[in-house]
Design a protein around this motif. Structure first.
Motif, PDB file in Angstrom:
ATOM      1  N   TRP A   1       0.834  -1.208   0.000  1.00 28.98           N
ATOM      2  CA  TRP A   1       0.000   0.000   0.000  1.00 28.98           C
ATOM      3  C   TRP A   1       0.868   1.257   0.000  1.00 28.98           C
ATOM      4  N   THR A   2       1.868   1.297   0.880  1.00 26.90           N
ATOM      5  CA  THR A   2       2.724   2.491   0.962  1.00 26.90           C
ATOM      6  C   THR A   2       3.575   2.657  -0.301  1.00 26.90           C
ATOM      7  N   ALA A   3       3.920   1.542  -0.939  1.00 33.54           N
ATOM      8  CA  ALA A   3       4.660   1.636  -2.198  1.00 33.54           C
ATOM      9  C   ALA A   3       3.816   2.333  -3.255  1.00 33.54           C
ATOM     10  N   ALA A   4       2.510   2.062  -3.236  1.00 32.94           N
ATOM     11  CA  ALA A   4       1.609   2.642  -4.229  1.00 32.94           C
ATOM     12  C   ALA A   4       1.188   4.069  -3.891  1.00 32.94           C
ATOM     13  N   THR A   5       1.099   4.377  -2.589  1.00 34.96           N
ATOM     14  CA  THR A   5       0.536   5.670  -2.174  1.00 34.96           C
ATOM     15  C   THR A   5       1.523   6.581  -1.448  1.00 34.96           C
ATOM     16  N   ASN A   6       2.601   5.997  -0.952  1.00 34.63           N
ATOM     17  CA  ASN A   6       3.594   6.725  -0.141  1.00 34.63           C
ATOM     18  C   ASN A   6       2.944   7.351   1.095  1.00 34.63           C
ATOM     19  N   SER A   7       1.978   6.630   1.667  1.00 37.41           N
ATOM     20  CA  SER A   7       1.309   7.126   2.874  1.00 37.41           C
ATOM     21  C   SER A   7       0.742   5.957   3.676  1.00 37.41           C
ATOM     22  N   LEU A   8       0.606   6.178   4.982  1.00 39.74           N
ATOM     23  CA  LEU A   8       0.037   5.170   5.873  1.00 39.74           C
ATOM     24  C   LEU A   8      -1.442   5.491   6.087  1.00 39.74           C
ATOM     25  N   ASP A   9      -2.252   5.100   5.131  1.00 37.66           N
ATOM     26  CA  ASP A   9      -3.687   5.376   5.177  1.00 37.66           C
ATOM     27  C   ASP A   9      -4.430   4.266   5.922  1.00 37.66           C
ATOM     28  N   PRO A  10      -5.662   4.531   6.344  1.00 36.21           N
ATOM     29  CA  PRO A  10      -6.468   3.494   6.998  1.00 36.21           C
ATOM     30  C   PRO A  10      -6.600   2.222   6.150  1.00 36.21           C
ATOM     31  N   GLY A  11      -6.678   2.388   4.841  1.00 37.03           N
ATOM     32  CA  GLY A  11      -6.816   1.230   3.968  1.00 37.03           C
ATOM     33  C   GLY A  11      -5.673   0.246   4.126  1.00 37.03           C
ATOM     34  N   GLY A  12      -4.459   0.752   4.222  1.00 34.47           N
ATOM     35  CA  GLY A  12      -3.304  -0.112   4.401  1.00 34.47           C
ATOM     36  C   GLY A  12      -3.334  -0.831   5.732  1.00 34.47           C
ATOM     37  N   TRP A  13      -3.760  -0.121   6.789  1.00 41.32           N
ATOM     38  CA  TRP A  13      -3.830  -0.734   8.109  1.00 41.32           C
ATOM     39  C   TRP A  13      -4.933  -1.787   8.187  1.00 41.32           C
ATOM     40  N   ILE A  14      -6.008  -1.578   7.451  1.00 42.83           N
ATOM     41  CA  ILE A  14      -7.075  -2.588   7.414  1.00 42.83           C
ATOM     42  C   ILE A  14      -6.547  -3.892   6.834  1.00 42.83           C
ATOM     43  N   LEU A  15      -5.772  -3.792   5.750  1.00 43.87           N
ATOM     44  CA  LEU A  15      -5.174  -4.987   5.160  1.00 43.87           C
ATOM     45  C   LEU A  15      -4.233  -5.670   6.155  1.00 43.87           C
ATOM     46  N   PHE A  16      -3.504  -4.854   6.902  1.00 45.83           N
ATOM     47  CA  PHE A  16      -2.610  -5.389   7.936  1.00 45.83           C
ATOM     48  C   PHE A  16      -3.399  -6.228   8.936  1.00 45.83           C
ATOM     49  N   PHE A  17      -4.511  -5.702   9.419  1.00 49.15           N
ATOM     50  CA  PHE A  17      -5.266  -6.404  10.450  1.00 49.15           C
ATOM     51  C   PHE A  17      -5.992  -7.638   9.901  1.00 49.15           C
ATOM     52  N   ILE A  18      -6.419  -7.599   8.656  1.00 46.76           N
ATOM     53  CA  ILE A  18      -7.015  -8.798   8.052  1.00 46.76           C
ATOM     54  C   ILE A  18      -6.011  -9.946   8.066  1.00 46.76           C
ATOM     55  N   LEU A  19      -4.799  -9.656   7.627  1.00 48.94           N
ATOM     56  CA  LEU A  19      -3.770 -10.696   7.575  1.00 48.94           C
ATOM     57  C   LEU A  19      -3.329 -11.093   8.986  1.00 48.94           C
ATOM     58  N   PHE A  20      -3.300 -10.133   9.896  1.00 51.46           N
ATOM     59  CA  PHE A  20      -2.907 -10.420  11.282  1.00 51.46           C
ATOM     60  C   PHE A  20      -3.857 -11.440  11.898  1.00 51.46           C
ATOM     61  N   PHE A  21      -5.151 -11.236  11.768  1.00 48.60           N
ATOM     62  CA  PHE A  21      -6.116 -12.155  12.379  1.00 48.60           C
ATOM     63  C   PHE A  21      -6.199 -13.476  11.613  1.00 48.60           C
ATOM     64  N   TRP A  22      -6.029 -13.444  10.298  1.00 48.89           N
ATOM     65  CA  TRP A  22      -6.048 -14.678   9.501  1.00 48.89           C
ATOM     66  C   TRP A  22      -4.951 -15.642   9.925  1.00 48.89           C
ATOM     67  N   GLN A  23      -3.791 -15.102  10.287  1.00 47.34           N
ATOM     68  CA  GLN A  23      -2.628 -15.943  10.577  1.00 47.34           C
ATOM     69  C   GLN A  23      -2.791 -16.824  11.811  1.00 47.34           C
TER      70      GLN A  23
END
Length: 283
Positions: A149-171
């Motif tokens: 996400w940050t590679a594409a946007t160069n920012s730490l947006d909520p969207g990127g963090w949502i993806l983080f938490f999806i993968l965090f709980f999936w693991q």
């Protein structure tokens, strides 16, 4: 040499890392608007992932030698020296970080550095200390989509963090099922995985249940934050409920067969979610 290197770099983990990075990049740009940027992102991420895996093998060589599932790996069988493996691991990480810094952006290179450090310095040694290692290890495991996400946007947006938490709980159900299947091996090596120290499996059951349950609403957040559309909402909600349902047999009866059901379902979940994301953005 090439075969040994492929084994050391844990190609299946690298594939997972690259796939989640693509997801983050794809959603960040709502498509792939900059193929060259994506290529550099994947190359840098791959090198960091490969280098981390090699150094993980170096750190855990004595542990791997005690486990049936890992005793025939490259380093325990001395097919490559520890010094050579260490050199290659550091080299890969160095080149990976340099590529991300020079060709992508500073933020993504910092996230990659944090991923490497948390994986090697925190998670790996913690496996011998506390069962909480799985949750700690889920942090570097969930950072790649945020890096995409940050590679594409160069920012730490909520969207990127949502993806983080999806993968965090999936693991968590994914790795707890693996730990249950191989708990005798882990115990032999002195690793404090939750199923190893959890007499009666009550904590293991609770953690699998809670993480699978929380994943259901977490997985739908991209829709409510305007990142994805209705196709994703319906697909993610359906998949997350299926994932939860496939955890229920293990929750009711802790057998290797039921643990394998969780493991297989987690893989299908991940692959299908990837294609749902692609379909949603495309249509």
């Amino acid at each position: 040499m090439i075969k040994n290197l492929i084994e050391l770099t844990k190609i299946r983990i690298a594939f997972l890392v690259l796939t989640t990075t693509i997801i983050g990049f794809y959603l960040g740009q709502q498509g792939i608007q900059s193929p060259e940027l994506l290529l550099y992102t994947l190359l840098g991420t791959l090198l960091c992932s490969a280098g981390s895996s090699v150094l993980n093998n170096v750190i855990e060589v004595e542990t791997d030698a005690k486990m049936n599932r890992t005793k025939d790996r490259v380093l325990p069988t001395k097919k490559m020296s520890l010094s050579t493996a260490s050199f290659l691991g550091i080299l890969f990480i160095g080149f990976g970080l340099a590529i991300l810094f020079e060709k992508v952006n500073t933020l993504t290179s910092i996230l990659a550095f944090c991923t490497v450090v948390s994986y090697l310095v925190l998670y790996t040694p913690l496996k011998k200390v506390s069962w909480i290692n799985t949750s700690v290890g889920a942090i570097p495991g969930a950072l790649p989509p945020l890096g995409g996400w940050t590679a594409a946007t160069n920012s730490l947006d909520p969207g990127g963090w949502i993806l983080f938490f999806i993968l965090f709980f999936w693991q968590h159900p994914h790795f707890y099922s693996i730990a249950f299947i191989h708990k005798e091996d882990y115990a032999r090596a002195g690793l404090k995985m939750l199923p190893v120290i959890d007499n009666g499996n009550k904590k293991t059951v609770l953690h699998i249940f809670l993480h699978a349950l929380v994943l259901i609403p977490i997985s739908t957040l991209p829709f409510f934050f305007g990142i994805s559309g209705r196709i994703y909402l319906v697909g993610a909600y359906f998949l997350s409920n299926i994932y939860m349902l496939c955890c229920l047999p293990f929750i009711l009866e802790q057998t290797e067969r039921n643990a394998k059901l969780i493991f297989r379902t987690s893989l299908y979940y991940f692959v299908l979610l990837f294609f749902i994301i692609l379909a949603d953005v495309r249509f």
